[in-house]
Design an enzyme around this catalytic site. Structure first.
Site, PDB file in Angstrom:
ATOM      1  N   ASN A  34      -5.883   7.503  -2.044  1.00 20.22           N
ATOM      2  CA  ASN A  34      -4.974   7.958  -2.753  1.00 20.22           C
ATOM      3  C   ASN A  34      -5.601   8.756  -4.157  1.00 20.22           C
ATOM      4  OD1 ASN A  34      -2.427   7.295  -2.141  1.00 20.22           O
ATOM      5  ND2 ASN A  34      -2.944   4.951  -2.741  1.00 20.22           N
ATOM      6  N   GLY A  54     -10.100  -0.470   4.717  1.00 22.58           N
ATOM      7  CA  GLY A  54     -11.211  -0.160   5.751  1.00 22.58           C
ATOM      8  C   GLY A  54     -11.797  -1.198   6.767  1.00 22.58           C
ATOM      9  N   GLY A  94     -13.596  -1.488   2.273  1.00 19.43           N
ATOM     10  CA  GLY A  94     -13.053  -2.482   1.238  1.00 19.43           C
ATOM     11  C   GLY A  94     -11.564  -3.260   1.942  1.00 19.43           C
ATOM     12  N   ASN A  95     -10.725  -3.527   1.357  1.00 14.57           N
ATOM     13  CA  ASN A  95      -9.425  -4.059   1.948  1.00 14.57           C
ATOM     14  C   ASN A  95      -9.207  -3.346   3.115  1.00 14.57           C
ATOM     15  OD1 ASN A  95      -9.572  -6.502   0.169  1.00 14.57           O
ATOM     16  ND2 ASN A  95      -8.362  -5.820  -1.246  1.00 14.57           N
ATOM     17  N   ARG A 103       7.699   0.326   5.945  1.00 16.83           N
ATOM     18  CA  ARG A 103       8.416  -0.520   5.047  1.00 16.83           C
ATOM     19  C   ARG A 103       9.715  -0.253   5.006  1.00 16.83           C
ATOM     20  NH1 ARG A 103       3.529   1.216   0.569  1.00 16.83           N
ATOM     21  NH2 ARG A 103       2.341  -0.632   0.882  1.00 16.83           N
ATOM     22  N   HIS A 127       3.487  10.962  -0.750  1.00 13.81           N
ATOM     23  CA  HIS A 127       3.072   9.618  -0.944  1.00 13.81           C
ATOM     24  C   HIS A 127       3.089   9.214  -2.291  1.00 13.81           C
ATOM     25  CE1 HIS A 127       2.142   5.372   0.461  1.00 13.81           C
ATOM     26  NE2 HIS A 127       0.977   5.526  -0.375  1.00 13.81           N
TER      27      HIS A 127
HETATM   28  O1  TXD Z   1      -0.944   4.912   2.102  1.00 14.62           O
HETATM   29  C1  TXD Z   1      -2.006   5.153   1.970  1.00 14.62           C
HETATM   30  N1  TXD Z   1      -2.571   6.201   2.043  1.00 14.62           N
HETATM   31  C2  TXD Z   1      -2.757   3.906   1.085  1.00 14.62           C
HETATM   32  C3  TXD Z   1      -3.871   4.383   0.259  1.00 14.62           C
HETATM   33  C4  TXD Z   1      -2.308   2.641   1.307  1.00 14.62           C
HETATM   34  C5  TXD Z   1      -3.026   1.668   0.682  1.00 14.62           C
HETATM   35  C6  TXD Z   1      -4.348   1.993   0.007  1.00 14.62           C
HETATM   36  N2  TXD Z   1      -4.591   3.452  -0.314  1.00 14.62           N
HETATM   37  C7  TXD Z   1      -5.595   3.915  -1.148  1.00 14.62           C
HETATM   38  O2  TXD Z   1      -6.784   3.591  -0.058  1.00 14.62           O
HETATM   39  C8  TXD Z   1      -6.002   3.296  -2.257  1.00 14.62           C
HETATM   40  O3  TXD Z   1      -5.287   3.605  -3.255  1.00 14.62           O
HETATM   41  C9  TXD Z   1      -7.591   3.460  -2.441  1.00 14.62           C
HETATM   42  O4  TXD Z   1      -7.775   4.942  -2.943  1.00 14.62           O
HETATM   43  C10 TXD Z   1      -8.112   3.399  -0.943  1.00 14.62           C
HETATM   44  C11 TXD Z   1      -8.706   2.242  -0.405  1.00 14.62           C
HETATM   45  O5  TXD Z   1      -7.921   1.111  -0.902  1.00 14.62           O
HETATM   46  P1  TXD Z   1      -8.537  -0.463  -0.677  1.00 14.62           P
HETATM   47  O6  TXD Z   1      -7.403  -1.486  -1.029  1.00 14.62           O
HETATM   48  O7  TXD Z   1      -9.478  -0.521   0.854  1.00 14.62           O
HETATM   49  O8  TXD Z   1      -9.689  -0.282  -2.063  1.00 14.62           O
HETATM   50  P2  TXD Z   1     -11.191  -1.174  -2.067  1.00 14.62           P
HETATM   51  O9  TXD Z   1     -10.895  -2.593  -1.389  1.00 14.62           O
HETATM   52  O10 TXD Z   1     -11.371  -1.013  -3.586  1.00 14.62           O
HETATM   53  O11 TXD Z   1     -12.074  -0.398  -1.046  1.00 14.62           O
HETATM   54  C12 TXD Z   1     -12.493   0.775  -1.507  1.00 14.62           C
HETATM   55  C13 TXD Z   1     -13.923   0.878  -0.796  1.00 14.62           C
HETATM   56  C14 TXD Z   1     -15.170  -0.033  -1.801  1.00 14.62           C
HETATM   57  O12 TXD Z   1     -15.566  -1.056  -0.856  1.00 14.62           O
HETATM   58  C15 TXD Z   1     -15.919   0.935  -2.385  1.00 14.62           C
HETATM   59  O13 TXD Z   1     -17.215   0.298  -2.500  1.00 14.62           O
HETATM   60  C16 TXD Z   1     -15.896   1.976  -1.464  1.00 14.62           C
HETATM   61  O14 TXD Z   1     -14.382   2.207  -1.092  1.00 14.62           O
HETATM   62  N3  TXD Z   1     -16.301   3.255  -1.942  1.00 14.62           N
HETATM   63  C17 TXD Z   1     -17.115   4.170  -0.956  1.00 14.62           C
HETATM   64  N4  TXD Z   1     -17.555   4.040   0.251  1.00 14.62           N
HETATM   65  C18 TXD Z   1     -18.069   4.992   0.558  1.00 14.62           C
HETATM   66  N5  TXD Z   1     -18.553   6.024  -0.156  1.00 14.62           N
HETATM   67  C19 TXD Z   1     -18.300   6.364  -1.363  1.00 14.62           C
HETATM   68  N6  TXD Z   1     -18.687   7.252  -2.125  1.00 14.62           N
HETATM   69  C20 TXD Z   1     -17.529   5.246  -2.065  1.00 14.62           C
HETATM   70  N7  TXD Z   1     -16.976   4.803  -3.590  1.00 14.62           N
HETATM   71  C21 TXD Z   1     -16.365   3.809  -3.122  1.00 14.62           C
END
Ligand code: TXD
Length: 308
Positions: free
Chosen positions: A120, A14, A11-12, A151, A175
């Site tokens: 998160n 990753g 996703g965003n 930040r 966090h």
């Molecule tokens: O400071 C921090 N730690 C953070 C955390 C800063 C920014 C974002 N933070 C958290 O990271 C956010 O609250 C989310 O829990 C994750 C991922 O955030 P993102 O913005 O990348 O979310 P997306 O764009 O929705 O991407 C999540 C991807 C998406 O492509 C799903 O299909 C995939 O996760 N996904 C999986 N991949 C593999 N295996 C499984 N089971 C799975 N489930 C969902």
């Protein structure tokens, strides 16, 4: 031989982390997701950018964990992100399930890897990964403090119109809303910020730091921040793969440090090839200590909900 990094969740966060890791030529990258086609498409697109970026990293996208085998480092971003009105804690149950599944598959393929947890609510997800992986605590690290500190640093640099390179500052704690930006240890070219910025403005900057994630969620509406989080992942990845021994604020499993036992919160850590090579214990005032313990209590509450 080049290092291998797997990023779970295309996703965003990753995909942006994969982009920066590859463009800094840190490692070959495997991007994996449950959604079919998305990691393959983004992986191929990134690979095709490498001749222009002048780096020789190989990047693939996949849905098959066999492709992640023998990774040196695995970044886990899989899970749901926040939408406006949601707190990080609202993601607990669903992301707990996802984290548990993902860690099991990752560890089966890469039993020697170091894990950087990103999903998160961060500290509870790091705890989940630590318990499920069965690795020592040095190799299961949460990404939060580097982002929160970045930040804080950027707001200080803006306030004083100085180079971001001059600003050292860090944020400890969980966090979430209880994070602890450490004003006393924040400086600009070695000068404490309390000498340069009024208390009123410092308070406003500290509050903006605490609300930094929500400020972006409010603008984006359909997701949360990803450029700065991905940059933070990349800095931690570089410190580990290049054995830099860099001091960064990371979520670490505490075992008595700071009077906290059995939970993850961000504290200053030395990152090198063995992961967290040292937890730096700095002296805190009674007020800072109370804020850190309050933050750890919030993490403990979340962990008890998921039995971790
Ligand atoms: O400071 C921090 N730690 C953070 C955390 C800063 C920014 C974002 N933070 C958290 O990271 C956010 O609250 C989310 O829990 C994750 C991922 O955030 P993102 O913005 O990348 O979310 P997306 O764009 O929705 O991407 C999540 C991807 C998406 O492509 C799903 O299909 C995939 O996760 N996904 C999986 N991949 C593999 N295996 C499984 N089971 C799975 N489930 C969902």
């Amino acid at each position: 031989m080049r290092k291998k990094v797997t990023v779970v969740g295309a996703g965003n966060v990753g995909a942006t982390a994969a982009h920066w890791i590859a463009s800094k030529e840190l490692a070959d990258v495997v991007l994996i997701d449950v959604v079919e086609g998305v990691p393959q498409g983004k992986g191929l697109d990134l690979l095709e950018a490498m001749p222009i970026a002048k780096t020789d990293c190989h990047i693939i996208g996949t849905n098959d964990y066999a492709d992640t085998a023998d990774s040196d480092l695995v970044v886990i971003t899989a899970g749901l992100a926040r939408k406006p009105g949601m707190s990080r804690d609202d993601l607990l149950q669903i992301n707990f399930k996802i984290m548990s599944e993902v860690v099991e598959k990752v560890v089966a393929q890469s039993p020697e890897c170091t894990l950087i947890i990103v999903s998160n609510p961060l500290d509870a997800m790091a705890q989940t990964a630590f318990r499920k992986a069965g690795f020592n605590r040095e190799r299961v690290i949460g990404m939060a403090g580097v982002l929160d500190s970045a930040r804080f640093r950027s707001f200080i640099a803006e306030e004083l119109h100085v180079s971001v390179e001059n600003v050292t500052a860090f944020v400890m704690g969980g966090h979430g809303d209880t994070m602890v930006p450490l004003v006393r240890y924040s400086s600009v070219a070695g000068i404490p910020i309390t000498e340069l910025i009024s208390q009123e403005r410092i308070d406003a900057i500290v509050q903006r730091t605490r609300d930094g994630g929500a400020e972006i969620v409010k603008y984006l509406k359909s997701g949360s921040a990803y450029y700065a989080p991905a940059a933070a992942i990349t800095e931690m990845t570089e410190a580990i793969l290049k054995d830099k021994k860099k001091i960064l604020s990371c979520a670490a499993f505490l075992d008595g440090e700071y009077g906290i036992s059995g939970y993850y919160v961000s504290v200053p850590c030395k990152l090198g090839s063995r992961g967290i090579e040292q937890i730096m214990e700095i002296r805190l005032t009674a007020e800072e200590d109370a804020a850190l313990k309050n933050s750890a209590a919030a993490v403990k509450k979340l962990c008890s909900v998921i039995g971790m």
